[in-house]
Design a protein around this motif. Sequence first.
Motif, mmCIF file in Angstrom:
data_model
loop_
_atom_site.group_PDB
_atom_site.id
_atom_site.type_symbol
_atom_site.label_atom_id
_atom_site.label_comp_id
_atom_site.label_asym_id
_atom_site.label_seq_id
_atom_site.Cartn_x
_atom_site.Cartn_y
_atom_site.Cartn_z
ATOM 1 N N TRP A 21 0.879 -1.173 0.000
ATOM 2 C CA TRP A 21 0.000 0.000 0.000
ATOM 3 C C TRP A 21 0.913 1.218 0.000
ATOM 4 C CZ3 TRP A 21 -4.926 0.758 -1.078
ATOM 5 C CH2 TRP A 21 -5.528 1.977 -0.741
ATOM 6 N N GLN A 22 0.468 2.338 -0.573
ATOM 7 C CA GLN A 22 1.294 3.540 -0.612
ATOM 8 C C GLN A 22 1.718 3.921 0.809
ATOM 9 O OE1 GLN A 22 2.228 4.748 -3.459
ATOM 10 N NE2 GLN A 22 0.817 3.745 -4.858
ATOM 11 N N VAL A 23 2.981 4.326 0.993
ATOM 12 C CA VAL A 23 3.555 4.443 2.340
ATOM 13 C C VAL A 23 3.219 5.764 3.039
ATOM 14 C CG1 VAL A 23 5.734 4.509 3.625
ATOM 15 C CG2 VAL A 23 5.409 2.828 1.819
ATOM 16 N N LEU A 64 -2.637 -1.464 -14.418
ATOM 17 C CA LEU A 64 -1.556 -2.464 -14.415
ATOM 18 C C LEU A 64 -0.668 -2.297 -13.185
ATOM 19 C CD1 LEU A 64 -0.637 -2.215 -18.220
ATOM 20 C CD2 LEU A 64 -2.334 -3.690 -17.087
ATOM 21 N N PHE A 65 -0.189 -3.400 -12.638
ATOM 22 C CA PHE A 65 0.503 -3.429 -11.340
ATOM 23 C C PHE A 65 -0.494 -2.856 -10.314
ATOM 24 C CE2 PHE A 65 3.615 -2.672 -14.717
ATOM 25 C CZ PHE A 65 4.538 -3.688 -14.516
ATOM 26 N N GLY A 66 -1.674 -3.427 -10.293
ATOM 27 C CA GLY A 66 -2.847 -2.807 -9.661
ATOM 28 C C GLY A 66 -2.940 -2.955 -8.159
ATOM 29 N N VAL A 82 -4.669 -5.690 -13.202
ATOM 30 C CA VAL A 82 -3.752 -6.829 -13.335
ATOM 31 C C VAL A 82 -2.648 -6.712 -12.296
ATOM 32 C CG1 VAL A 82 -2.265 -8.132 -14.903
ATOM 33 C CG2 VAL A 82 -4.211 -6.827 -15.811
ATOM 34 N N GLU A 83 -2.437 -7.772 -11.536
ATOM 35 C CA GLU A 83 -1.499 -7.757 -10.409
ATOM 36 C C GLU A 83 -0.860 -9.143 -10.289
ATOM 37 O OE1 GLU A 83 -0.164 -5.825 -7.885
ATOM 38 O OE2 GLU A 83 0.600 -7.735 -7.105
ATOM 39 N N GLY A 84 0.439 -9.172 -9.988
ATOM 40 C CA GLY A 84 1.152 -10.436 -9.922
ATOM 41 C C GLY A 84 0.958 -11.200 -8.626
ATOM 42 N N ASN A 85 0.648 -10.493 -7.553
ATOM 43 C CA ASN A 85 0.507 -11.153 -6.251
ATOM 44 C C ASN A 85 -0.934 -11.645 -6.092
ATOM 45 O OD1 ASN A 85 -0.354 -10.952 -3.276
ATOM 46 N ND2 ASN A 85 1.869 -11.037 -3.142
ATOM 47 N N ALA A 107 -1.580 -12.006 -12.848
ATOM 48 C CA ALA A 107 -0.672 -12.347 -13.951
ATOM 49 C C ALA A 107 0.541 -11.440 -13.910
ATOM 50 C CB ALA A 107 -1.388 -12.151 -15.293
ATOM 51 N N ASP A 108 1.593 -11.887 -14.601
ATOM 52 C CA ASP A 108 2.701 -10.973 -14.889
ATOM 53 C C ASP A 108 2.183 -9.959 -15.915
ATOM 54 O OD1 ASP A 108 5.760 -10.375 -15.069
ATOM 55 O OD2 ASP A 108 5.015 -10.490 -17.139
ATOM 56 N N VAL A 109 2.380 -8.667 -15.644
ATOM 57 C CA VAL A 109 1.767 -7.631 -16.476
ATOM 58 C C VAL A 109 2.222 -7.733 -17.937
ATOM 59 C CG1 VAL A 109 1.781 -5.144 -16.939
ATOM 60 C CG2 VAL A 109 1.226 -5.976 -14.654
ATOM 61 N N THR A 110 3.527 -7.881 -18.156
ATOM 62 C CA THR A 110 4.021 -7.897 -19.541
ATOM 63 C C THR A 110 3.447 -9.097 -20.299
ATOM 64 O OG1 THR A 110 6.017 -6.828 -18.740
ATOM 65 C CG2 THR A 110 6.105 -7.710 -20.976
ATOM 66 N N LEU A 146 -0.544 2.702 -15.005
ATOM 67 C CA LEU A 146 0.387 1.657 -14.566
ATOM 68 C C LEU A 146 1.253 2.202 -13.439
ATOM 69 C CD1 LEU A 146 3.337 1.030 -17.008
ATOM 70 C CD2 LEU A 146 1.847 2.971 -17.245
ATOM 71 N N ASP A 147 1.538 1.346 -12.480
ATOM 72 C CA ASP A 147 2.258 1.755 -11.273
ATOM 73 C C ASP A 147 3.243 0.649 -10.888
ATOM 74 O OD1 ASP A 147 3.023 2.847 -8.862
ATOM 75 O OD2 ASP A 147 1.152 2.393 -7.823
ATOM 76 N N PRO A 148 4.306 0.508 -11.702
ATOM 77 C CA PRO A 148 5.221 -0.615 -11.485
ATOM 78 C C PRO A 148 6.109 -0.424 -10.248
ATOM 79 C CG PRO A 148 6.063 0.805 -13.216
ATOM 80 C CD PRO A 148 4.727 1.380 -12.811
HETATM 81 C C1 LIG Z 1 4.095 0.094 -6.642
HETATM 82 S S1 LIG Z 1 2.976 -1.198 -6.328
HETATM 83 C C2 LIG Z 1 1.470 -0.477 -6.902
HETATM 84 C C3 LIG Z 1 0.193 -1.078 -6.402
HETATM 85 C C4 LIG Z 1 -1.058 -0.247 -6.608
HETATM 86 N N1 LIG Z 1 -1.107 0.411 -7.894
HETATM 87 C C5 LIG Z 1 -1.248 0.770 -5.495
HETATM 88 O O1 LIG Z 1 -1.046 1.956 -5.717
HETATM 89 O O2 LIG Z 1 -1.607 0.355 -4.392
HETATM 90 C C6 LIG Z 1 3.446 -2.340 -7.552
HETATM 91 C C7 LIG Z 1 2.630 -3.605 -7.591
HETATM 92 O O3 LIG Z 1 3.047 -4.377 -8.718
HETATM 93 C C8 LIG Z 1 3.070 -5.739 -8.381
HETATM 94 N N2 LIG Z 1 4.015 -6.354 -9.345
HETATM 95 C C9 LIG Z 1 5.371 -6.270 -9.340
HETATM 96 N N3 LIG Z 1 5.878 -6.862 -10.430
HETATM 97 C C10 LIG Z 1 4.824 -7.316 -11.158
HETATM 98 C C11 LIG Z 1 4.704 -7.993 -12.404
HETATM 99 N N4 LIG Z 1 5.784 -8.308 -13.128
HETATM 100 N N5 LIG Z 1 3.474 -8.298 -12.856
HETATM 101 C C12 LIG Z 1 2.380 -7.993 -12.113
HETATM 102 N N6 LIG Z 1 2.426 -7.330 -10.937
HETATM 103 C C13 LIG Z 1 3.629 -7.005 -10.459
HETATM 104 C C14 LIG Z 1 3.458 -5.775 -6.927
HETATM 105 O O4 LIG Z 1 2.980 -6.970 -6.318
HETATM 106 C C15 LIG Z 1 2.760 -4.518 -6.389
HETATM 107 O O5 LIG Z 1 1.481 -4.823 -5.907
#
Ligand SMILES: C[S@@+](CC[C@H](N)C(=O)[O-])C[C@H]1O[C@@H](n2cnc3c(N)ncnc32)[C@H](O)[C@@H]1O
Length: 441
Positions: free
Chosen positions: A271-273, A300-302, A324-327, A349-352, A367-369
């Motif tokens: 979560w945002q810090v 993406l990276f949701g 879409v989120e990897g965790n 899923a993996d975003v890419t 997107l928020d990688p």
């Molecule tokens: C910076 S956080 C952003 C999360 C969200 N957007 C937020 O603001 O709360 C990055 C997120 O990307 C996920 N993540 C990292 N690498 C990923 C990948 N290759 N594919 C999908 N998700 C990924 C992480 O688990 C994490 O939840």
Amino acid sequence: MSPDQDHRHADEAGAARHLTLTVGAPAAGGTFVARHEGRVVFVRGTAPGETVTARVLEDPSEATSARFWRAETVDVLEAGLDRVPTVWPEAGVDGVGGAEWAHIALPAQRRIATEVMQDLLRRAGVTSYPLQDVQVEPAPHDMDGLGWRTRVRFAVDEHGRVGMRGWRSHEVREVGDNPLAAQAIRDLGLGAWTAPPGTEAVDVVAPSAGPASVVLIGRELDPAGLEVPQAWGDADVSVRTARGLVPLHGDGTVRERVGERLFTVSATGFWQVHRRAAELLSEVVSDALRAPRGGSAWDLFGGVGLFAAVAADQVGPDGQVLTVEGNRRASVLAAENLQDLPQVSAATADVTDWVRARKGGVDCVVLDPPRSGAGVELIGLLTAKVRRRIVYVSCEPSTLARDLAAAERAGWSVVDVRAFDLFPHTHHIESVTVLEPGSTR
Ligand SMILES: C[S@@+](CC[C@H](N)C(=O)[O-])C[C@H]1O[C@@H](n2cnc3c(N)ncnc32)[C@H](O)[C@@H]1O
């Protein structure tokens, strides 16, 4: 070899060498540039315009051939105009990490961060946006840069003493206080507590809604024997072992409020810090995204769905949002958090991989990688599939700069950049960049 020769040899090689340096421009990573006999030295623990004595960190055997050296300040001979009494005396070169600019005045930190960000974008070759317009802004109402950190990982030594890691070291150091941490975290008094044997770290969260959360982390920890100290009050407590998360008090999640909406987040999940970050970034993304009513958007990276909620609001019930989120745990929580919004679906899923496999395009993307950034391949895929706008939320300007340059090469332009000091007293910079197809040049 005579002692004299020995000394000269060590000196030539830069062994544990102390240099007097005049410090100049900021560099990435929170350091500042100085020069010694033509060689660039990246110095930490200083500020522009200072004269310092600094210890060279390079391994003596490699120092002679190294293109540049890294050094840390051991004595300030002439303080710069930006130096102030540190807001956290236990942090810094000989202390803990996490506040490497605590000795620099807050407005100067933002000026320096602005310089760093503009420089990274320039060096990456970003040309479609006037870089002098990129300015690091404070978070709203953040007057002193203190009490903002809602997530802290404490380290634990072999005696169970709870502290924090030294700056760029693995050593666990005692900390009496952490003025950057939210009050609810400071109130737990973890520095005075002895953790049970086998505890490797303690993750603490001060969420915006509901009680604080403490997670003891240790592969072999036995949750059965844990006595919760009185000072922790009504905090939720969990133990994370090699077998997973075992909640002892509470359910292993925390609640975060953004506007009217409550998000459930795993106690160890992202979560945002900064305590104002989720609200601020939601507002900025909302202004930037401009997803059409009845249209489509990807988040993406949701994570647990923070920006999917913004996109869903814009496209409305007849639109479509895919987050879409990897965790897997975060993705399941995203679906639960947004279950009142039928236009949203969550994919793990993996975003890419997901974007590569996706047939057809989309109107807008947020997107928020992580710090490693989106990557050039993902940017290539998105610039081919997104019809209107890409909103790129970044916590690492160097990878952002690389990715924006890749988007420009694909014929897209940067139309807005907002940068924020969401990590005061550190060198980290959060930003939101808007990209559109077509050239502004
Ligand atoms: C910076 S956080 C952003 C999360 C969200 N957007 C937020 O603001 O709360 C990055 C997120 O990307 C996920 N993540 C990292 N690498 C990923 C990948 N290759 N594919 C999908 N998700 C990924 C992480 O688990 C994490 O939840």
